[in-house]
Design an enzyme around this catalytic site. Structure first.
Site, short mmCIF file in Angstrom:
data_model
loop_
_atom_site.label_atom_id
_atom_site.label_comp_id
_atom_site.label_asym_id
_atom_site.label_seq_id
_atom_site.Cartn_x
_atom_site.Cartn_y
_atom_site.Cartn_z
N SER A 42 0.87 -1.18 0.00
CA SER A 42 0.00 0.00 0.00
C SER A 42 0.91 1.23 0.00
CB SER A 42 -0.92 0.00 1.22
OG SER A 42 -0.18 0.05 2.42
N HIS A 155 -3.40 -6.21 2.30
CA HIS A 155 -2.46 -7.17 2.90
C HIS A 155 -3.10 -8.54 3.15
CE1 HIS A 155 0.24 -3.73 4.66
NE2 HIS A 155 0.28 -3.81 3.34
N GLN A 163 -6.69 -1.82 7.05
CA GLN A 163 -5.53 -2.68 6.79
C GLN A 163 -4.93 -3.34 8.03
OE1 GLN A 163 -2.49 -1.30 3.74
NE2 GLN A 163 -1.28 -1.12 5.58
N GLU A 164 -4.87 -2.61 9.14
CA GLU A 164 -4.13 -3.15 10.30
C GLU A 164 -4.85 -2.87 11.62
OE1 GLU A 164 -0.14 -1.51 10.06
OE2 GLU A 164 -0.15 -1.82 7.89
N GLU A 205 1.59 -9.46 7.00
CA GLU A 205 2.40 -9.08 8.15
C GLU A 205 2.24 -10.05 9.32
OE1 GLU A 205 1.69 -4.92 8.92
OE2 GLU A 205 2.52 -4.35 6.98
N ASP A 242 -4.24 1.03 11.44
CA ASP A 242 -3.83 1.70 10.21
C ASP A 242 -4.93 1.44 9.20
OD1 ASP A 242 -2.76 2.75 7.94
OD2 ASP A 242 -1.04 1.39 7.81
N GLU A 285 -3.69 5.55 12.06
CA GLU A 285 -2.77 5.88 10.96
C GLU A 285 -3.55 5.97 9.65
OE1 GLU A 285 0.54 3.14 10.64
OE2 GLU A 285 0.71 3.55 8.49
N ASP A 312 1.11 8.50 6.96
CA ASP A 312 2.04 7.56 6.30
C ASP A 312 2.09 7.91 4.81
OD1 ASP A 312 3.40 5.41 5.22
OD2 ASP A 312 1.86 3.93 5.65
N LYS A 337 9.52 5.33 7.36
CA LYS A 337 9.97 4.15 6.62
C LYS A 337 11.17 4.55 5.78
CE LYS A 337 5.29 2.24 5.90
NZ LYS A 337 4.09 2.44 5.05
N SER A 364 8.68 2.18 11.19
CA SER A 364 7.84 1.12 10.62
C SER A 364 8.57 0.20 9.65
CB SER A 364 6.66 1.77 9.89
OG SER A 364 5.95 0.83 9.12
N HIS A 365 8.14 -1.04 9.65
CA HIS A 365 8.52 -2.02 8.63
C HIS A 365 7.72 -1.78 7.35
CE1 HIS A 365 4.88 -4.79 9.68
NE2 HIS A 365 4.57 -3.52 9.63
N ARG A 366 7.88 -2.64 6.34
CA ARG A 366 7.00 -2.68 5.18
C ARG A 366 6.28 -4.03 5.17
NH1 ARG A 366 7.32 2.03 1.93
NH2 ARG A 366 5.20 1.27 1.59
N SER A 367 5.23 -4.12 4.38
CA SER A 367 4.51 -5.40 4.34
C SER A 367 5.35 -6.49 3.68
CB SER A 367 3.16 -5.23 3.64
OG SER A 367 3.31 -4.57 2.40
N LYS A 388 6.30 -0.14 14.65
CA LYS A 388 5.35 -1.17 14.23
C LYS A 388 6.07 -2.12 13.30
CE LYS A 388 2.83 0.55 10.20
NZ LYS A 388 1.53 0.59 9.54
O1 2PG Z 1 0.80 0.93 5.27
C1 2PG Z 1 1.74 0.61 6.00
O2 2PG Z 1 1.93 1.25 7.03
C2 2PG Z 1 2.71 -0.46 5.60
C3 2PG Z 1 3.35 -1.24 6.68
O3 2PG Z 1 2.49 -1.82 7.60
O4 2PG Z 1 2.24 -1.26 4.57
P1 2PG Z 1 3.03 -1.25 3.16
O5 2PG Z 1 4.44 -1.65 3.45
O6 2PG Z 1 2.28 -2.23 2.31
O7 2PG Z 1 2.96 0.15 2.64
MG MG Z 2 0.36 2.72 6.67
#
Ligand code: 2PG
Ligand code: MG
Length: 425
Positions: A42, A155, A163-164, A205, A242, A285, A312, A337, A364-367, A388
């Site tokens: 995303s 995801h 999404q989260e 994730e 999120d 988020e 984000d 990120k 933050s990580h990525r998916s 996260k």
């Molecule tokens: O939207 C988000 O915050 C991220 C990580 O959780 O997702 P993606 O890496 O797919 O952008």
């Molecule tokens: Mg996000």
């Protein structure tokens, strides 16, 4: 300090089975650093460019051979011989070599892999942990883990629009305890889903992806799991979401097929208000689209005094956009990120800018992730107090949690767990 002797890039795989880039920076002293770059699904449209080959005969057009070539043939010759400890200078040189606003010539993935492995190589040579190299003596805050245990949106293959859905074990005394609280709740949630004959398959994730459509159902499951695991919802474990609303925005409206609704900006704000009244939500988020700054402004004026509103997609770790968000009061926190902006130096700059504007920052990580735990060190280095990095049940996510356990142990009595103080508005 050591001079850069050799830089090598290669194509490896990420957690979704897609190619990504890994780089090694070798110093003349024999020390080296290695780093891998993650990949989002995303993604925000203002993110720095992730260079992919588009050659359909390899990895269905997702290869990163061009990025590998750019590191080995274009970047390496320019960097060889330079003092590896000059991180910011070398990062700026990388930006110059690329010469574009969004790193589209060499690729942000190519540039970032070099930037990260450079930092690691230098830390190795100094004989200190990465977090200590990046953050110095001040680096001692262990973050509250935001654990994404129910996945939806792009995801997962379920009807959940958001999404989260994250657990926030902020009532813990240490990172290790917070992690344990989250893990116990995660396993309890799995049992609960089984009892309800809901699927325990997972999303990108590692969070569960049950066939449910309404956010309330997901939040109820979390509350129930928290209590069943023996914790107090809100007080010990709070909740966060999120929404990733850029994915839901079409022609000025928010389409929520899972919930069976199409909402205007005002209606969605009202809906969030109700959710925040009924559930112990401490952070939202991307509640609105990257193309809807008015939506961000509205919710920040309504809920920004009580909870964190995190940008984000709309901010993409970009110092210029963060500055704009601070001036316009679009939100009160920023997601960080590395690969949205493309160098370690610019990432640090983004966090510093956020702090100056009284914004919170969440690493933050990525998916699509790798085994690289760089972000764990980064979160402590910058004392963000929050990170996260998904659910605690897939190696690419646990790599980060495990690294934070090591850092907490290394810091000993010097470690400070962020707890509520870093999260609460
Ligand atoms: O939207 C988000 O915050 C991220 C990580 O959780 O997702 P993606 O890496 O797919 O952008
Ligand atoms: Mg996000």
């Amino acid at each position: 300090m050591g001079r850069i002797a050799r830089i090598r890039a290669r194509e490896i795989l990420d957690s979704r089975g897609n190619p990504t880039i890994e780089v090694e920076v070798h110093l003349d002293s024999g020390f080296y650093g290695r780093a891998c770059v993650p990949s989002g699904a995303s993604t925000g449209k203002h993110e720095a460019l992730e260079l992919r080959d588009k050659d359909k005969s390899r990895y269905l057009g997702k290869g990163v051979q061009k990025a590998v070539f750019n590191v080995n043939e274009i970047i390496a010759p320019q960097l060889e011989g330079l003092d590896s400890s000059r991180q910011s200078e070398i990062d700026m040189l990388l930006c110059e070599l690329d010469g574009t606003e969004n790193k589209s010539k060499l690729g942000a993935n190519a540039i970032l892999a070099v930037s990260m492995s450079l930092a690691r190589a230098t830390a190795e040579e100094l004989g200190i942990p990465l977090f200590a190299y990046l953050g110095g003596v001040r680096a001692r805050v262990l973050p509250v883990p935001f654990m994404n245990v129910i996945n939806g949106g792009v995801h997962a293959d379920n009807p959940l629009d958001f999404q989260e859905f994250m657990l926030v074990p902020w009532g813990a005394e240490s990172f290790a305890q917070a992690l344990r609280m989250g893990v116990e709740t995660y396993h309890t949630l799995k049992g609960l889903l089984k009892e309800k004959k809901l699927s325990t398959s997972v999303g990108d994730e590692g969070g569960f992806a049950p066939q449910i459509g309404s956010p309330e159902e997901a939040l109820d499951l979390l509350l129930f799991a928290i209590e069943k695991a023996g914790y107090k919802p809100g007080e010990e474990i709070a909740l966060a979401m999120d929404v990733a609303a850029s994915e839901l925005y079409k022609e000025g409206l928010y389409h929520l097929p899972g919930l069976g609704k199409i909402l205007s900006r005002e209606e969605l704000t009202e809906y969030y208000g109700k959710l925040c009244e009924n559930y112990p939500i401490v952070l939202l988020e991307d509640p609105f689209s990257e193309d809807d700054p008015e939506g961000f402004k509205l919710i920040t004026s309504k809920l920004g005094g009580k909870i964190q509103i995190v940008g984000d997609d709309i901010l993409v770790t970009n110092p210029k956009r963060i500055k704009w968000a601070i001036e316009e009061k679009l939100c009160n926190a920023v997601l960080i990120k590395l690969n949205q902006i493309g160098t370690v130096t610019e990432t640090i700059q983004a966090v510093e800018l956020a702090y100056r504007g009284s914004f919170r920052a969440m690493i933050s990580h990525r998916s699509g992730e790798t085994e690289d735990a760089f972000i764990a060190d980064l979160s402590v280095a910058l004392n963000t107090g929050q990170i996260k990095t998904g659910a605690p049940a897939r190696s690419e996510r646990t790599a980060k949690f495990n690294q934070l356990l090591r850092i907490e142990e290394y810091l000993g009595d010097g470690a400070l767990f962020a707890g509520k103080e870093f999260i609460k508005k």
